[in-house]
Design a protein around this motif. Structure first.
Motif, PDB file in Angstrom:
ATOM      1  N   LEU A  73      41.146  43.698  45.555  1.00  0.00           N
ATOM      2  CA  LEU A  73      42.092  42.936  44.741  1.00  0.00           C
ATOM      3  C   LEU A  73      42.842  42.003  45.669  1.00  0.00           C
ATOM      4  O   LEU A  73      43.635  42.435  46.489  1.00  0.00           O
ATOM      5  CB  LEU A  73      43.052  43.909  44.049  1.00  0.00           C
ATOM      6  CG  LEU A  73      44.202  43.311  43.257  1.00  0.00           C
ATOM      7  CD1 LEU A  73      43.675  42.591  42.049  1.00  0.00           C
ATOM      8  CD2 LEU A  73      45.148  44.404  42.816  1.00  0.00           C
ATOM      9  N   ILE A  74      42.566  40.709  45.539  1.00  0.00           N
ATOM     10  CA  ILE A  74      43.145  39.768  46.495  1.00  0.00           C
ATOM     11  C   ILE A  74      44.581  39.433  46.123  1.00  0.00           C
ATOM     12  O   ILE A  74      45.478  39.469  46.942  1.00  0.00           O
ATOM     13  CB  ILE A  74      42.306  38.481  46.542  1.00  0.00           C
ATOM     14  CG1 ILE A  74      40.870  38.829  46.919  1.00  0.00           C
ATOM     15  CG2 ILE A  74      42.890  37.487  47.510  1.00  0.00           C
ATOM     16  CD1 ILE A  74      39.931  37.673  46.851  1.00  0.00           C
ATOM     17  N   SER A  75      44.806  39.076  44.854  1.00  0.00           N
ATOM     18  CA  SER A  75      46.171  38.723  44.461  1.00  0.00           C
ATOM     19  C   SER A  75      46.257  38.837  42.962  1.00  0.00           C
ATOM     20  O   SER A  75      45.257  38.995  42.273  1.00  0.00           O
ATOM     21  CB  SER A  75      46.522  37.309  44.900  1.00  0.00           C
ATOM     22  OG  SER A  75      45.697  36.396  44.233  1.00  0.00           O
ATOM     23  N   SER A  76      47.483  38.755  42.469  1.00  0.00           N
ATOM     24  CA  SER A  76      47.661  38.804  41.022  1.00  0.00           C
ATOM     25  C   SER A  76      48.886  37.992  40.669  1.00  0.00           C
ATOM     26  O   SER A  76      49.787  37.834  41.493  1.00  0.00           O
ATOM     27  CB  SER A  76      47.820  40.232  40.534  1.00  0.00           C
ATOM     28  OG  SER A  76      49.096  40.700  40.884  1.00  0.00           O
TER      29      SER A  76
ATOM     30  N   ALA B  13      46.807  37.806  35.474  1.00  0.00           N
ATOM     31  CA  ALA B  13      45.556  37.297  36.038  1.00  0.00           C
ATOM     32  C   ALA B  13      45.386  37.901  37.414  1.00  0.00           C
ATOM     33  O   ALA B  13      46.316  37.874  38.215  1.00  0.00           O
ATOM     34  CB  ALA B  13      45.604  35.770  36.147  1.00  0.00           C
ATOM     35  N   ILE B  14      44.204  38.471  37.695  1.00  0.00           N
ATOM     36  CA  ILE B  14      43.979  39.061  39.008  1.00  0.00           C
ATOM     37  C   ILE B  14      42.817  38.354  39.687  1.00  0.00           C
ATOM     38  O   ILE B  14      41.816  38.033  39.060  1.00  0.00           O
ATOM     39  CB  ILE B  14      43.711  40.583  38.927  1.00  0.00           C
ATOM     40  CG1 ILE B  14      42.559  40.895  37.982  1.00  0.00           C
ATOM     41  CG2 ILE B  14      44.944  41.309  38.489  1.00  0.00           C
ATOM     42  CD1 ILE B  14      42.237  42.364  37.940  1.00  0.00           C
ATOM     43  N   ASN B  15      42.980  38.108  40.980  1.00  0.00           N
ATOM     44  CA  ASN B  15      41.901  37.521  41.779  1.00  0.00           C
ATOM     45  C   ASN B  15      41.184  38.650  42.480  1.00  0.00           C
ATOM     46  O   ASN B  15      41.802  39.442  43.183  1.00  0.00           O
ATOM     47  CB  ASN B  15      42.474  36.560  42.825  1.00  0.00           C
ATOM     48  CG  ASN B  15      42.934  35.288  42.182  1.00  0.00           C
ATOM     49  OD1 ASN B  15      42.235  34.714  41.379  1.00  0.00           O
ATOM     50  ND2 ASN B  15      44.121  34.856  42.519  1.00  0.00           N
TER      51      ASN B  15
ATOM     52  N   LYS C 224      46.432  50.881  38.502  1.00  0.00           N
ATOM     53  CA  LYS C 224      45.105  51.464  38.370  1.00  0.00           C
ATOM     54  C   LYS C 224      44.044  50.574  39.008  1.00  0.00           C
ATOM     55  O   LYS C 224      43.134  51.064  39.676  1.00  0.00           O
ATOM     56  CB  LYS C 224      44.780  51.666  36.883  1.00  0.00           C
ATOM     57  CG  LYS C 224      45.651  52.712  36.243  1.00  0.00           C
ATOM     58  CD  LYS C 224      45.000  53.288  35.015  1.00  0.00           C
ATOM     59  CE  LYS C 224      43.833  54.126  35.392  1.00  0.00           C
ATOM     60  NZ  LYS C 224      43.885  55.489  34.981  1.00  0.00           N
ATOM     61  N   VAL C 225      44.164  49.268  38.802  1.00  0.00           N
ATOM     62  CA  VAL C 225      43.157  48.362  39.361  1.00  0.00           C
ATOM     63  C   VAL C 225      43.271  48.367  40.888  1.00  0.00           C
ATOM     64  O   VAL C 225      42.266  48.363  41.602  1.00  0.00           O
ATOM     65  CB  VAL C 225      43.341  46.942  38.777  1.00  0.00           C
ATOM     66  CG1 VAL C 225      42.500  45.950  39.515  1.00  0.00           C
ATOM     67  CG2 VAL C 225      42.982  46.937  37.319  1.00  0.00           C
TER      68      VAL C 225
END
Lengths: 413, 167, 184
Positions: free
Chosen positions: B20-23, B31-33, B11-12
């Motif tokens: 959304l750069i990375s997770s 944790a999401i960047n 969803k994100v």
């Protein structure tokens, strides 16, 4: 006088029908400086109140009068030296902060904790919760003038201090336990003191409660005073007894059980209106639940070791250090900081006396944490204070402050 | 039955696209960047989405990484879904030359003091904050103490000699 | 004169000449006797030491039996400023204001390691001891000090009060001491 302020007062006058707020035409507002040192504020924070007669219109807060830079200090101390810092966060219930920090480190190093340690930790933490709630409740009563309860209850806090002293040597800032467990097992005196406390405390506590629970003066001053709705409380980040008094049953011990809390049988008391009386009664019920838990933990204390197998963080016993080579080397490595610390970042939370006490730890493998942030419940819910008291009277503001249980050490860190 | 990491990530990812750069998932928490300019929309989406329902802002803080040029500051949000018990960490990187990020106070009143504290410690500017001034330190302080280049001790103190403290 | 036999301890009378209906002694002995047994403290409790002070006030360690039944929260009516807890730099001016508002004779006791010297908080935001802003009479070390230690410090203040010269506060050395702190 500023036009927005006049408009604000007049809206308050229209909305509040049971408190007489007279419309302001040419009346001046009084400014009252409540704090930083004031007998009503338990701790040093300043509230500059603008009042129309006795009704509060605006409140400006200043905190930071006891900022001691814990987060910066923690970047210069190895993990076992951060425990005395956590003592001084919520100093009424310091064992909970100590155990919370040790749990955060044990999560980082992925340690396996024996059941006996878990149960011992629960006994210590629930005693701390009883001590914290006793302070808060007796001060709420004392602020209304009921000083007797304060003297009764503090005598029993001395008994809790006796138990701490027997376990770790200190009364207030306990530095209890070590990473991985406890430094020594409970000796027979501890068991005797806990048994005596469990036997004698409920009777005295019932005497204290009978003074205030259904007392007409107490109820008149606390029912309907300082209330907040559940939606606003959640938006403000409330946790702990203040949130449970509004009706939301969020308790970290139930939601993310840590330290074997899932083995225990306890209820989470919840209020309805979020006012001073509800907070008082929620804390009262939590004291009774804590006593139940201590009894369960003490009766079913499992056998085993009082520490986990984490030789890189737990100092070996002194007899071994003086006789065995390996223990000597481990002792040297731990104290001089030459053990391997895992890299990572984590967030770990425990249910403190005031709510969710969280530790955000970023470790880069060095001796000290790279970044340690304390999620302090008092700091977060104190922001709601102006919204709660505006429109009310000044004596209600005093009662709200003491029932919120704002501890200055946790507020400013 | 509850939220899973895949649901949240999908969803994100759909909402942000390449914001959304990375997770990564460690110690039981995702944790999401995220790109710093989209923090407000993301948190609004997380709060209002009927499946994600992250209506509780647990924590807001910052970190200073001096050895990551161009992304020295990191603002960290911890969100919590109280119904399904799901926690999420959102991290936004900011350069030290322009550490500005949009304030989330309109969404969560809890962020008020927390953003002031982050500003006080690191100098990160939260645009749109109703009252962004120092909260814990003295108002006249002219530097941001939690940055790594500043020492812990007060250099002007006279009663403690560094040689006795091993400094 | 018949001796009154009881186990209630009362304060020893100062040296003097007794007679039928009169007692002759020096003025400062009598005044100091009265002052030392009725000190009204101002509890400037900021952090953890404040909780130990609450334990001192409670029934187990009772401060009231030393004469401090009334805690005064107004500096104008207090004799003794008990500073308990860490004083941050933000709080320093507030502490100085409180001290300036107190009327002579006034005494200061620094309870705890943080008030005496900054304690474990050797940081940029903590005042390293309150004697950087106000003159202090007695320091009580400890983190936090046990209630018995706080009572011991209080008894030392009582000794100081009992032996104080009547004209101490108007002598030039005292004025110089206050001037060194910037207090007129």
């Amino acid at each position: 006088m500023e036009p927005e302020l006049i408009k604000k007062i007049n809206t308050l006058a229209d909305n509040k029908t049971n408190i007489s707020v007279s419309k302001v035409n040419e009346q001046e507002l009084t400014t009252l400086n409540l704090g930083p040192i004031h007998p009503a504020t338990h701790g040093i924070f300043q509230n500059v109140l603008k009042m129309n007669g006795e009704t509060i219109v605006e409140c400006e807060q200043t905190v930071g009068y006891i900022h001691r830079a814990f987060e910066k200090i923690a970047e210069h101390r190895p993990f076992y030296q951060v425990t005395p810092l956590t003592d001084r966060l919520n100093y009424c219930s310091s064992p909970i902060n100590n155990v919370g920090w040790h749990l955060a480190v044990e999560k980082l190093i992925k340690a396996e904790i024996p059941k006996r340690v878990d149960y011992m930790r629960i006994i210590v933490m629930e005693l701390a919760r009883v001590a914290d709630h006793l302070v808060c409740n007796s001060i709420v009563a004392a602020d209304m003038g009921a000083l007797t309860g304060f003297t009764y209850v503090f005598q029993w806090r001395e008994k809790i201090y006796d138990i701490y002293e027997e376990i770790c040597g200190a009364r207030l800032t306990t530095n209890i336990g070590r990473i991985g467990g406890f430094e020594r097992d409970f000796n027979p005196t501890v068991h005797k003191k806990i048994k005596d406390f469990l036997r004698d405390f409920p009777k005295v506590y019932k005497e204290f409660m009978s003074l205030v629970e259904r007392n007409r003066i107490f109820m008149d001053r606390s029912v309907g005073v300082g209330g907040i709705s559940a939606e606003r409380a959640l938006n403000y980040g409330f946790t702990g007894p203040n949130l449970r008094a509004t009706g939301v049953d969020y308790d970290v011990r139930v939601m993310d059980p840590y330290c074997s809390y899932q083995d225990f049988d306890f209820i989470v008391p919840v209020g309805t209106g979020g006012d001073v009386y509800d907070r008082f009664m929620v804390r009262h019920q939590e004291i009774l639940e804590s006593i139940k838990m201590i009894k369960q933990a003490h009766d079913n204390l499992p056998e085993g070791k009082h520490y986990a197998e984490v030789p890189e963080f737990y100092l070996p016993p002194k007899e071994d250090v003086y006789t065995k080579m390996e223990a000597l080397i481990w002792h040297f490595k731990i104290v001089m900081g030459e053990t391997d610390v895992p890299v990572g970042e984590l967030y770990s939370a425990v249910e403190g006396g005031n709510g969710e006490l969280g530790f955000y730890l970023v470790s880069d493998g060095g001796r000290a944490a790279y970044r340690l942030h304390f999620r302090r419940p008092c700091f977060i819910y104190y922001q709601a204070y102006p919204e709660i008291i505006c429109g009310g009277m000044i004596s209600d503001a005093v009662m709200t402050m003491s029932s919120l249980n704002v501890i200055a050490g946790e507020l400013d860190a | 039955m509850g939220l899973t990491t895949e649901t949240v990530l999908t969803k994100v990812g759909e909402f942000l696209g390449d914001g959304l750069i990375s997770s990564n998932e460690s110690f039981g928490m995702l944790a999401i960047n995220v790109v710093a300019s989209r923090n407000f929309e993301l948190i609004e989406f997380l709060k209002s989405d009927p499946i994600l329902k992250m209506t509780f802002l647990t924590d807001l803080t910052g970190t200073h990484y001096p050895d990551k040029p161009g992304a020295e500051f990191e603002v960290v949000y911890h969100m919590h879904n109280l119904v399904d018990n799901y926690r999420l960490r959102i991290k936004c990187a900011l350069p030290v030359t322009n550490p500005e990020i949009r304030s989330v106070v309109p969404l969560f009143s809890a962020a008020n003091f927390m953003e002031r504290e982050t500003y006080d410690f690191f100098g990160i500017i939260f645009t749109g904050h109703p009252n962004l001034k120092r909260i814990l330190n003295v108002d006249e302080m002219d530097y941001f103490p939690m940055r790594k280049e500043y020492p812990l001790e007060d250099g002007t103190r006279t009663d403690k000699e560094d040689k006795y403290f091993g400094r | 004169m018949t001796e009154v036999k009881s186990d209630i301890k009362i304060v020893k009378e100062p040296e003097g000449i007794k007679g039928e209906g009169y007692f002759l002694t020096s003025l400062d002995k009598v005044m100091n006797l009265a002052r030392s047994n009725s000190i009204w403290p101002l509890p400037f409790a900021t952090s953890c030491c404040g909780i130990e002070f609450m334990a001192v006030m409670a029934s187990n360690y009772d401060l009231a039996r030393f004469g401090s039944e009334k805690l005064s929260f107004s500096p104008r009516q207090a004799d003794l400023l008990m500073v308990m807890g860490t004083i941050a730099k933000k709080m320093g001016p507030v502490l100085k204001q409180t001290y300036i508002q107190m009327a002579e004779p006034r005494w200061v006791i620094a309870v705890g390691a943080c008030a005496s010297s900054g304690g474990i908080f050797d940081t940029y935001s903590v005042l390293q001891g309150i004697d950087k802003v106000i003159p202090v009479d007695v320091y009580v070390p400890g983190c936090p000090p046990r209630p018995e230690q706080i009572l011991d410090g209080f008894m030392k203040i009582q000794d100081i009060v009992r032996n104080e010269k009547l004209r101490r506060r108007s002598m030039p050395e005292y004025k110089e001491l206050l001037n060194s702190y910037g207090i007129e």
